[in-house]
Scaffold this motif. Sequence first.
Motif, short mmCIF file in Angstrom:
data_model
loop_
_atom_site.label_atom_id
_atom_site.label_comp_id
_atom_site.label_asym_id
_atom_site.label_seq_id
_atom_site.Cartn_x
_atom_site.Cartn_y
_atom_site.Cartn_z
N LEU A 12 0.87 -1.16 0.00
CA LEU A 12 0.00 0.00 0.00
C LEU A 12 0.91 1.22 0.00
O LEU A 12 1.70 1.41 0.93
N ARG A 39 -1.38 -0.78 -4.31
CA ARG A 39 -2.58 0.06 -4.20
C ARG A 39 -2.15 1.39 -3.64
O ARG A 39 -1.44 1.44 -2.64
N GLN A 56 -3.53 5.45 -10.98
CA GLN A 56 -4.41 4.34 -11.37
C GLN A 56 -3.83 3.64 -12.60
O GLN A 56 -3.79 2.41 -12.66
N SER A 59 -0.56 1.77 -11.44
CA SER A 59 -0.72 0.63 -10.51
C SER A 59 -1.67 -0.42 -11.08
O SER A 59 -1.65 -1.58 -10.66
N GLN A 61 -4.73 -0.40 -10.52
CA GLN A 61 -5.70 -0.62 -9.44
C GLN A 61 -6.42 0.70 -9.16
O GLN A 61 -5.84 1.77 -9.38
N LEU A 81 -8.48 -2.91 3.81
CA LEU A 81 -7.33 -2.43 3.02
C LEU A 81 -6.06 -2.41 3.88
O LEU A 81 -4.98 -2.83 3.43
#
Length: 405
Positions: A12, A39, A56, A59, A61, A81
């Motif tokens: 993350l 993410r 976006q 990644s 994602q 998450l």
Amino acid sequence: MRVSASVPSRILLGVGAGIAAYKACELTRRLRDAGAEVRVVLTANAERFVTATTFQALSGQPVRTSLWDAAAEAAMGHIELARWADRIVIAPATADLIARLAHGRADDLLTTLCLASERPPLLVPAMNHAMWAHPATQANVATLRARGVELLGPAVGDQACGESGPGRMVEPADIIAALSRIPLDGALAGRRVVCSAGPTYEDLDPVRFIGNRSSGRMGFAIAAAAQAAGAQVTLIAGPVSLATPAGVTRIDVRSAQAMLAAMTAAAAEADIVIAVAAVADYRPAAASAGKIRKSGAALTLTLVENPDILAALTALPRRPFLVGFAAETEDLEARARAKLARKGIDLIAANRVGDGLGIETEDNALELYWPGGHASLPRAPKPQLAQQLIAAIAGRLAAPRGTPA
Ligand code: CTP
């Protein structure tokens, strides 16, 4: 001997509101190249620097920017998450983000995720050097460190604001290296390491020199890896424009003779010397005091051989463990082994120049040879490879002399 590492598979990436946010784009791509699912969570103000659409696309994602996004929460709630991530990485971590994390705030999605995660995040600070040095920031950093939060950097060097000092975000390749760290903790604790890096410049006159294309990146990465392994590191650098790795003592030199003097002095107290510099084999017999003028005829330069620095260090009364490098275009093993023997050193790291690998590239691959032994370090970004080399050197130091592998 096998030394390998990989990045955590689910990362993350939190992006704070600093100009270094643009480097987080490259970090995202590199993390994916290294095999991670990434993410991205942007703080509200980070979007002023780089858009969610960029992350976006990079990644692959959906990108989260708010705690109050009902659709995103329905797909994967923030607690889910936080649990999903093997590692939370915050790059850039601004002074404000560091302050909010130190105080356990949960006033936006990113700080909430950090509070909800059981694993301490990796923070990669980036800010103006005065903000970094401010006692408030330093107190927040100390609080976070005491809680087991790891901070990477900041690096020292020129800043986007036009000033210079500690505050630059560590480069993406070095963040990848930190994430894929092979356990080096304490591998060189208490050892004094001297590392040379970069090219040497041999002056012809006040405006010209003979140099080479060494970037210094491999040597700087090795100095950083040795420091991370607990060593006290002196980096003797030829002319390069690279930031000094945190915690490393740097001595800048220009010519091979200046490098010999600095290396001999530093190596006298060292346990390990790693000679990564691409030292010029020859220098002009005499540098001209004035600018050499064109005469309309061919110009012949007389060059004399430079001293072999590494070979000279074998004569030190307290001889350190000596590691050399060999960049070769052909007969890699035979030439590297010949150099190992000729210079009388303990280990040689050889790389093939060409095939997209070599002195100016970001990646490298090394073959390590020592008397009676061999190990391969396959293609990897230089900072990662540097850690593997340090692990290998630590292994050789621990092994009784003459042990093959
Ligand atoms: N080296 C050194 N002093 C020099 C030349 C090289 O200490 N004057 C070191 C380099 O830092 C490197 C190793 O020796 O660790 C090998 O460098 P390289 O240029 O490949 O080898 P040379 O000894 O110059 O041999 P050759 O030119 O035949 O390849």
